[in-house]
Scaffold this motif. Structure first.
Motif, PDB file in Angstrom:
ATOM      1  N   ALA A  19       0.829  -1.202   0.000  1.00 51.16           N
ATOM      2  CA  ALA A  19       0.000   0.000   0.000  1.00 51.16           C
ATOM      3  C   ALA A  19       0.868   1.259   0.000  1.00 51.16           C
ATOM      4  N   ILE A  20       1.947   1.242   0.765  1.00 52.56           N
ATOM      5  CA  ILE A  20       2.853   2.397   0.848  1.00 52.56           C
ATOM      6  C   ILE A  20       3.520   2.651  -0.501  1.00 52.56           C
ATOM      7  N   ILE A  21       3.968   1.579  -1.171  1.00 51.34           N
ATOM      8  CA  ILE A  21       4.626   1.724  -2.483  1.00 51.34           C
ATOM      9  C   ILE A  21       3.665   2.322  -3.503  1.00 51.34           C
ATOM     10  N   LEU A  22       2.464   1.734  -3.583  1.00 49.64           N
ATOM     11  CA  LEU A  22       1.459   2.216  -4.532  1.00 49.64           C
ATOM     12  C   LEU A  22       1.035   3.649  -4.202  1.00 49.64           C
ATOM     13  N   GLY A  23       0.827   3.911  -2.913  1.00 43.95           N
ATOM     14  CA  GLY A  23       0.417   5.241  -2.462  1.00 43.95           C
ATOM     15  C   GLY A  23       1.462   6.297  -2.778  1.00 43.95           C
ATOM     16  N   PHE A  24       2.728   5.960  -2.581  1.00 47.28           N
ATOM     17  CA  PHE A  24       3.815   6.909  -2.847  1.00 47.28           C
ATOM     18  C   PHE A  24       3.864   7.280  -4.337  1.00 47.28           C
ATOM     19  N   LEU A  25       3.722   6.278  -5.197  1.00 53.87           N
ATOM     20  CA  LEU A  25       3.714   6.533  -6.643  1.00 53.87           C
ATOM     21  C   LEU A  25       2.532   7.420  -7.024  1.00 53.87           C
ATOM     22  N   ALA A  26       1.381   7.193  -6.390  1.00 58.54           N
ATOM     23  CA  ALA A  26       0.194   8.013  -6.665  1.00 58.54           C
ATOM     24  C   ALA A  26       0.401   9.454  -6.200  1.00 58.54           C
ATOM     25  N   GLY A 275       5.137  11.828 -16.412  1.00 58.56           N
ATOM     26  CA  GLY A 275       3.962  10.987 -16.193  1.00 58.56           C
ATOM     27  C   GLY A 275       4.109   9.628 -16.846  1.00 58.56           C
ATOM     28  N   LEU A 276       4.720   9.574 -18.036  1.00 62.69           N
ATOM     29  CA  LEU A 276       4.934   8.300 -18.730  1.00 62.69           C
ATOM     30  C   LEU A 276       5.878   7.395 -17.935  1.00 62.69           C
ATOM     31  N   LEU A 277       6.956   7.998 -17.426  1.00 59.41           N
ATOM     32  CA  LEU A 277       7.901   7.229 -16.603  1.00 59.41           C
ATOM     33  C   LEU A 277       7.218   6.692 -15.345  1.00 59.41           C
ATOM     34  N   LEU A 278       6.430   7.571 -14.702  1.00 58.66           N
ATOM     35  CA  LEU A 278       5.726   7.149 -13.485  1.00 58.66           C
ATOM     36  C   LEU A 278       4.686   6.077 -13.780  1.00 58.66           C
ATOM     37  N   PHE A 279       4.011   6.190 -14.949  1.00 59.16           N
ATOM     38  CA  PHE A 279       3.020   5.181 -15.302  1.00 59.16           C
ATOM     39  C   PHE A 279       3.680   3.820 -15.534  1.00 59.16           C
ATOM     40  N   ILE A 280       4.821   3.824 -16.224  1.00 60.42           N
ATOM     41  CA  ILE A 280       5.569   2.566 -16.448  1.00 60.42           C
ATOM     42  C   ILE A 280       6.005   1.978 -15.108  1.00 60.42           C
ATOM     43  N   LEU A 281       6.468   2.878 -14.209  1.00 62.60           N
ATOM     44  CA  LEU A 281       6.882   2.440 -12.876  1.00 62.60           C
ATOM     45  C   LEU A 281       5.699   1.883 -12.096  1.00 62.60           C
ATOM     46  N   LEU A 282       4.543   2.562 -12.227  1.00 63.97           N
ATOM     47  CA  LEU A 282       3.322   2.107 -11.562  1.00 63.97           C
ATOM     48  C   LEU A 282       2.867   0.761 -12.107  1.00 63.97           C
ATOM     49  N   LEU A 283       2.934   0.605 -13.405  1.00 60.96           N
ATOM     50  CA  LEU A 283       2.551  -0.646 -14.065  1.00 60.96           C
ATOM     51  C   LEU A 283       3.448  -1.792 -13.596  1.00 60.96           C
ATOM     52  N   THR A 284       4.760  -1.508 -13.532  1.00 58.69           N
ATOM     53  CA  THR A 284       5.724  -2.514 -13.092  1.00 58.69           C
ATOM     54  C   THR A 284       5.500  -2.872 -11.622  1.00 58.69           C
ATOM     55  N   ALA A 285       5.303  -1.828 -10.800  1.00 65.76           N
ATOM     56  CA  ALA A 285       5.095  -2.048  -9.365  1.00 65.76           C
ATOM     57  C   ALA A 285       3.821  -2.860  -9.124  1.00 65.76           C
ATOM     58  N   LEU A 323      -6.250   6.632  -4.677  1.00 67.99           N
ATOM     59  CA  LEU A 323      -6.963   7.893  -4.463  1.00 67.99           C
ATOM     60  C   LEU A 323      -6.488   8.613  -3.203  1.00 67.99           C
ATOM     61  N   VAL A 324      -6.187   7.851  -2.157  1.00 65.56           N
ATOM     62  CA  VAL A 324      -5.626   8.472  -0.936  1.00 65.56           C
ATOM     63  C   VAL A 324      -4.277   9.129  -1.263  1.00 65.56           C
ATOM     64  N   GLY A 325      -3.457   8.393  -2.019  1.00 71.93           N
ATOM     65  CA  GLY A 325      -2.172   8.952  -2.449  1.00 71.93           C
ATOM     66  C   GLY A 325      -2.358  10.192  -3.306  1.00 71.93           C
ATOM     67  N   ALA A 326      -3.356  10.144  -4.211  1.00 71.12           N
ATOM     68  CA  ALA A 326      -3.637  11.298  -5.085  1.00 71.12           C
ATOM     69  C   ALA A 326      -4.071  12.505  -4.263  1.00 71.12           C
ATOM     70  N   LEU A 327      -4.902  12.280  -3.266  1.00 71.45           N
ATOM     71  CA  LEU A 327      -5.357  13.370  -2.399  1.00 71.45           C
ATOM     72  C   LEU A 327      -4.187  13.997  -1.639  1.00 71.45           C
ATOM     73  N   ALA A 372      -7.862   7.804 -10.828  1.00 71.86           N
ATOM     74  CA  ALA A 372      -8.636   6.573 -10.628  1.00 71.86           C
ATOM     75  C   ALA A 372      -8.546   5.687 -11.870  1.00 71.86           C
ATOM     76  N   GLY A 373      -8.673   6.307 -13.035  1.00 79.05           N
ATOM     77  CA  GLY A 373      -8.568   5.558 -14.291  1.00 79.05           C
ATOM     78  C   GLY A 373      -7.186   4.956 -14.492  1.00 79.05           C
ATOM     79  N   ILE A 374      -6.143   5.729 -14.178  1.00 80.03           N
ATOM     80  CA  ILE A 374      -4.762   5.261 -14.337  1.00 80.03           C
ATOM     81  C   ILE A 374      -4.483   4.066 -13.428  1.00 80.03           C
ATOM     82  N   VAL A 375      -4.903   4.174 -12.165  1.00 80.70           N
ATOM     83  CA  VAL A 375      -4.668   3.091 -11.192  1.00 80.70           C
ATOM     84  C   VAL A 375      -5.405   1.818 -11.616  1.00 80.70           C
TER      85      VAL A 375
END
Length: 399
Positions: A19-26, A275-285, A323-327, A372-375
């Motif tokens: 949760a922390i990893i995903l939240g941090f990326l968000a 954003g592209l780099l972060l999305f790839i990182l998010l996808l990998t994570a 969403l918590v991370g986004a907020l 929300a859509g990206i996640v």
């Protein structure tokens, strides 16, 4: 529904590390998106707002003051430059000038009302078409000597302002410009002599030019559609000689838009690339996180949980964390960017006008929907691959 939410929150608590990893990326993703959107939007709004209210085809200023005058239009930064007010009277008679008005600037004088110095501006209330478009509320046509118009950033008490020991009634307040114009106080030209005397009595330093009643800083005019601008300017030279420089406010706005386009392009490209780099990182994570939970998913299936319910739970887990991370990212971005909006405008040397509350809320909601859509998009393929894995294979597989 309530039980489902409690169950999902319990599962998030039991998987804190993921949760922390995903939240941090968000957090990083939403912060970057918010910063890029807010800066681009505020610059565009500031430029558009200024363009609508430039109000003059031509601005005449004393010889050698052109650069300072252009800075006034770009950022609202005033300088003290003067020429004889008789020039204004002579120009009024030129055929082809549709409307004409004059202003005089007294730069940075202290005021009892404010912690910072204010810009004093004298304008011709009878011919003005420069100040009035910025005013949020209408005021009577005649502006008395004890009445003023103030910029958006001037704090008021009981609709009055104290200057040099005297109180002046505020009859109107200007709309926000995102420039130093927000810290200006506007008097009628016929108040100049009295105000200068009061400023000198209170110990304010004024140059000999500033003390003079017969000097103005600039003349603005619009040309009649039937007349040629070059002919009108030729008549100006005949009337007052070559003692002036010419600034074209509306043309200058074209360079603003060009500069804004470059800045917006740099910001947009940075946001897209980051954003592209972060999305790839998010996808990998997401893939690593979900894959490491394959045994947990297999046990849920063995215990009789349907694929659909498992997918829903995992998706909602990620969605809540995202969403918590986004907020948090949006809140952090607001704390950093909004209080320093004026500083950003000065740094970029362009009008910077932040969004109002409604616009701000629309930006926030749009980014939350996008996040929300990206996640969900980043999660769904990894979740499906793990959920569709046969339970016995997931339990036996170690790689």
């Amino acid at each position: 529904m309530k039980k489902t939410v409690k169950y999902i929150l319990k599962r998030i608590k039991s998987n804190k590390k993921t949760a922390i990893i995903l939240g941090f990326l968000a957090v990083i993703f939403s912060f970057l998106l918010f910063a890029g959107t807010l800066i681009s939007y505020s610059l565009k709004k500031g430029i558009d707002n200024t363009a609508k209210r430039l109000g003059a085809d031509v601005m005449l200023v004393p010889k050698g003051a052109k650069e300072n005058a252009e800075n006034l239009i770009r950022t609202g930064q005033r300088s003290t430059f003067y020429f004889d007010s008789s020039n204004y009277e002579k120009l009024k008679s030129i055929e082809g000038i549709k409307e004409i008005t004059a202003q005089c600037f007294l730069k940075s004088l202290s005021a009892d009302c404010c912690s910072t110095e204010v810009e004093i501006v004298f304008f011709d209330k009878d011919t003005d078409f420069i100040v009035s478009p910025w005013i949020e509320t209408k005021y009577k046509e005649k502006l008395n000597k004890n009445e003023v118009i103030v910029g958006y950033g001037i704090e008021l008490e009981d609709n009055s302002i104290k200057l040099f020991g005297d109180e002046y009634k505020v009859v109107a307040k200007m709309a926000k410009t995102g420039t130093s114009l927000d810290n200006s106080v506007y008097f009628s030209l016929d108040s100049k002599k009295e105000l200068i005397e009061k400023a000198l009595e209170k110990g304010s330093f004024l140059t000999e030019e500033q003390k003079s009643e017969d000097l103005i800083s600039s003349v603005f005019f619009n040309v009649d559609k039937k007349s040629s601008l070059s002919q009108v300017l030729g008549e100006c030279h005949k009337k007052i000689g070559d003692s002036f420089d010419i600034v074209y406010p509306k043309e200058l706005n074209g360079s603003f838009i060009s500069n804004l386009g470059i800045i917006k392009k740099v910001i947009s490209n940075s946001v897209i690339f980051g954003g592209l780099l972060l999305f790839i990182l998010l996808l990998t994570a997401e893939h690593i996180i979900i894959w490491n939970r394959r045994k947990e998913v297999a046990l849920l299936r063995i215990l009789g949980n349907k694929k659909k319910s498992i997918i829903k739970v995992l998706l909602f887990e990620n969605l809540i964390v995202g969403l918590v991370g986004a907020l948090i990212g949006l809140f952090t971005g607001s704390l950093i960017l909004i209080p320093f909006s004026n500083w950003l405008g000065i740094l970029l040397k362009m009008p910077y006008l932040g969004p109002d509350l409604l616009e701000y809320m629309i930006i926030i909601i749009a980014i939350l929907i996008f996040m929300a859509g990206i996640v969900c998009f980043a999660s769904i393929f990894s979740i499906l691959s793990v959920v569709n894995l046969e339970p016995y294979r997931a339990l036996r597989r170690e790689e």
